[in-house]
Design an enzyme around this catalytic site. Structure first.
Site, PDB file in Angstrom:
ATOM      1  N   PRO A 262       0.817  -1.219   0.000  1.00 25.86           N
ATOM      2  CA  PRO A 262       0.000   0.000   0.000  1.00 25.86           C
ATOM      3  C   PRO A 262       0.847   1.264   0.000  1.00 25.86           C
ATOM      4  O   PRO A 262       1.868   1.344   0.672  1.00 25.86           O
ATOM      5  CB  PRO A 262      -0.812  -0.118   1.288  1.00 25.86           C
ATOM      6  CG  PRO A 262      -0.208  -1.202   2.081  1.00 25.86           C
ATOM      7  CD  PRO A 262       0.659  -2.023   1.196  1.00 25.86           C
ATOM      8  N   GLU A 263       0.411   2.229  -0.775  1.00 26.34           N
ATOM      9  CA  GLU A 263       1.092   3.521  -0.845  1.00 26.34           C
ATOM     10  C   GLU A 263       0.298   4.540  -0.020  1.00 26.34           C
ATOM     11  O   GLU A 263      -0.784   4.239   0.481  1.00 26.34           O
ATOM     12  CB  GLU A 263       1.168   3.976  -2.306  1.00 26.34           C
ATOM     13  CG  GLU A 263       1.978   3.052  -3.199  1.00 26.34           C
ATOM     14  CD  GLU A 263       3.464   3.347  -3.141  1.00 26.34           C
ATOM     15  OE1 GLU A 263       3.876   4.292  -2.428  1.00 26.34           O
ATOM     16  OE2 GLU A 263       4.224   2.620  -3.803  1.00 26.34           O
TER      17      GLU A 263
ATOM     18  N   LYS B  95       3.737   6.507   4.626  1.00 30.64           N
ATOM     19  CA  LYS B  95       2.998   5.260   4.522  1.00 30.64           C
ATOM     20  C   LYS B  95       2.792   4.596   5.873  1.00 30.64           C
ATOM     21  O   LYS B  95       2.338   3.469   5.947  1.00 30.64           O
ATOM     22  CB  LYS B  95       3.751   4.298   3.596  1.00 30.64           C
ATOM     23  CG  LYS B  95       3.849   4.807   2.161  1.00 30.64           C
ATOM     24  CD  LYS B  95       4.538   3.810   1.265  1.00 30.64           C
ATOM     25  CE  LYS B  95       5.926   4.262   0.902  1.00 30.64           C
ATOM     26  NZ  LYS B  95       6.615   3.335  -0.009  1.00 30.64           N
TER      27      LYS B  95
ATOM     28  N   HIS C 217      -7.733 -15.383   7.707  1.00 33.48           N
ATOM     29  CA  HIS C 217      -6.407 -14.900   8.089  1.00 33.48           C
ATOM     30  C   HIS C 217      -6.477 -13.826   9.180  1.00 33.48           C
ATOM     31  O   HIS C 217      -5.644 -12.930   9.226  1.00 33.48           O
ATOM     32  CB  HIS C 217      -5.667 -14.395   6.847  1.00 33.48           C
ATOM     33  CG  HIS C 217      -5.555 -15.435   5.777  1.00 33.48           C
ATOM     34  ND1 HIS C 217      -4.742 -16.526   5.905  1.00 33.48           N
ATOM     35  CD2 HIS C 217      -6.181 -15.567   4.577  1.00 33.48           C
ATOM     36  CE1 HIS C 217      -4.854 -17.290   4.819  1.00 33.48           C
ATOM     37  NE2 HIS C 217      -5.730 -16.734   4.005  1.00 33.48           N
TER      38      HIS C 217
ATOM     39  N   ARG D 172      -0.429 -12.910   4.325  1.00 34.81           N
ATOM     40  CA  ARG D 172       0.973 -13.318   4.157  1.00 34.81           C
ATOM     41  C   ARG D 172       1.816 -13.067   5.408  1.00 34.81           C
ATOM     42  O   ARG D 172       2.995 -13.407   5.428  1.00 34.81           O
ATOM     43  CB  ARG D 172       1.560 -12.593   2.946  1.00 34.81           C
ATOM     44  CG  ARG D 172       0.793 -12.967   1.673  1.00 34.81           C
ATOM     45  CD  ARG D 172       1.301 -12.243   0.457  1.00 34.81           C
ATOM     46  NE  ARG D 172       2.635 -12.688   0.075  1.00 34.81           N
ATOM     47  CZ  ARG D 172       3.288 -12.209  -0.955  1.00 34.81           C
ATOM     48  NH1 ARG D 172       2.763 -11.260  -1.708  1.00 34.81           N
ATOM     49  NH2 ARG D 172       4.492 -12.641  -1.256  1.00 34.81           N
TER      50      ARG D 172
ATOM     51  N   ARG E  56      21.645  16.614  -0.681  1.00 36.73           N
ATOM     52  CA  ARG E  56      22.068  15.229  -0.882  1.00 36.73           C
ATOM     53  C   ARG E  56      23.107  15.134  -1.991  1.00 36.73           C
ATOM     54  O   ARG E  56      23.197  16.026  -2.841  1.00 36.73           O
ATOM     55  CB  ARG E  56      20.869  14.354  -1.245  1.00 36.73           C
ATOM     56  CG  ARG E  56      19.845  14.228  -0.156  1.00 36.73           C
ATOM     57  CD  ARG E  56      20.449  13.418   0.957  1.00 36.73           C
ATOM     58  NE  ARG E  56      19.670  13.511   2.172  1.00 36.73           N
ATOM     59  CZ  ARG E  56      19.051  12.465   2.739  1.00 36.73           C
ATOM     60  NH1 ARG E  56      19.094  11.301   2.171  1.00 36.73           N
ATOM     61  NH2 ARG E  56      18.377  12.626   3.858  1.00 36.73           N
TER      62      ARG E  56
ATOM     63  N   ARG F 128      14.107  -2.792  -8.996  1.00 31.66           N
ATOM     64  CA  ARG F 128      12.798  -2.561  -9.587  1.00 31.66           C
ATOM     65  C   ARG F 128      13.027  -1.876 -10.934  1.00 31.66           C
ATOM     66  O   ARG F 128      13.982  -2.172 -11.616  1.00 31.66           O
ATOM     67  CB  ARG F 128      11.922  -1.723  -8.653  1.00 31.66           C
ATOM     68  CG  ARG F 128      11.525  -2.528  -7.418  1.00 31.66           C
ATOM     69  CD  ARG F 128      10.585  -1.770  -6.511  1.00 31.66           C
ATOM     70  NE  ARG F 128      11.267  -0.686  -5.817  1.00 31.66           N
ATOM     71  CZ  ARG F 128      10.665   0.121  -4.962  1.00 31.66           C
ATOM     72  NH1 ARG F 128       9.370  -0.010  -4.716  1.00 31.66           N
ATOM     73  NH2 ARG F 128      11.330   1.093  -4.363  1.00 31.66           N
TER      74      ARG F 128
END
Ligand SMILES: [Zn+2]
Length: 298
Positions: free
Chosen positions: A2-3, A61, A104, A124, A171, A281
């Site tokens: 989830p975002e 999040k 679950h 999970r 940065r 990714r």
């Protein structure tokens, strides 16, 4: 996973259905779901029983419930909070007592009123619940200790765009890495980062120290817009007694300009969108609108 928009939908549901209610019992059906609570199940249930849920909070999040001693009591430093890790498949469900248990079901929280109970369901078991003291956080506010380093997200009323831009420009890394680093700005995941970079016409490997202030404002402004749009679409279906997270908000199928669009024409210039490997990714970008910088930082 989830975002921010999905987590915000859950937060709003919890706000509507459990805030202000006093916890009666807590039952842990699967120890793995409280493994992040180092002191164990008895300590966890003991900390929650009898407390009032003071607020449902989110930063980036991360989602937590503040525990108070009375309704409307403000959180104080040292007060407990229950941090919810949704993991891959975690759900917070508000259900009546007589609804059949989910296969679950991992943790059940009942209240001392006639209202519905709160269930943590997680197929999970990557997610879980844990109780922590609230401590002063980076960028202000009180957060559960394990997430106190998380920076404010662009939806936060106290978010400072100028501070976040300055943090990114200090940065020495690639722009997308900085956007995903939750200690500068939180709540921007892989999808939102690619969409924001496409809107701002910036390459993901742009060295942060070469970013102008205007470019920094553009990319963070775009991230905020994308999250807002997802929230507007993903959040509208929720008003029932069912607080759900499954990571799919429908928004992504219709509205994505870059993420997942490899080889499709860029909606701005028609050039096929390119996919690059990025941190195990992918990064999706338009080679023409978002040219790769000469000195890329990947
Ligand atoms: Zn383009």
């Amino acid at each position: 996973v989830p975002e921010l928009p999905e987590v915000e939908v859950v937060r709003r549901g919890l706000h509507d259905h459990v805030v202000g209610r006093r916890i009666d019992t807590v039952t842990v059906a699967h120890p793995r779901s409280i493994r992040r609570h180092a002191a164990g199940a008895a300590d966890f249930t003991g900390r929650l029983a009898g407390r009032v849920i003071g607020a449902a909070q989110r930063r980036g999040k991360y989602l937590w419930l503040e525990l108070a001693d009375a309704p409307d009591a403000p959180a104080e430093k040292g007060d407990d909070a229950v941090l919810a890790h949704l993991g891959m498949s975690g759900q917070m469900l508000v259900e009546t007592h007589d609804s059949p248990d989910e296969k679950h079901l991992r943790v059940r929280i009942t209240f001392d009123d006639d209202g519905p109970e709160l269930r943590f369901v997680d197929q999970r078991t990557f997610g879980g619940l844990s109780a922590h003291p609230l401590v002063p956080a980076v960028g202000g506010g009180l957060l559960p200790e394990p997430v106190a380093h998380i920076a404010r997200d662009p939806m936060d009323p106290a978010f400072s765009l100028d501070d976040a831009v300055a943090g990114i420009r200090r940065r020495r890394t690639g722009l997308k890495r900085a956007l995903l680093d939750q200690t500068v700005v939180s709540g921007i995941g892989n999808i939102y980062a690619d969409e924001a970079l496409w809107r701002a016409e910036l390459h993901w490997a742009r060295p942060t120290e070469t970013l102008t202030r205007a470019q920094g404002r553009a990319v963070l402004g775009a991230a905020s817009e994308v999250v807002d749009a997802a929230l507007a679409q993903g959040g509208t279906s929720f008003d029932a007694l069912y607080v759900n997270v499954n990571g799919a908000s429908g928004y992504f199928d219709r509205s994505l300009d870059a993420y997942g669009q490899a080889d499709k024409p860029c909606r701005r210039c028609g050039t096929p969108i390119r996919r690059d490997p990025f941190m195990n990714r992918s990064s999706f970008s338009c080679p023409r609108c978002q040219p790769r910088p000469r000195q890329a930082r990947t």
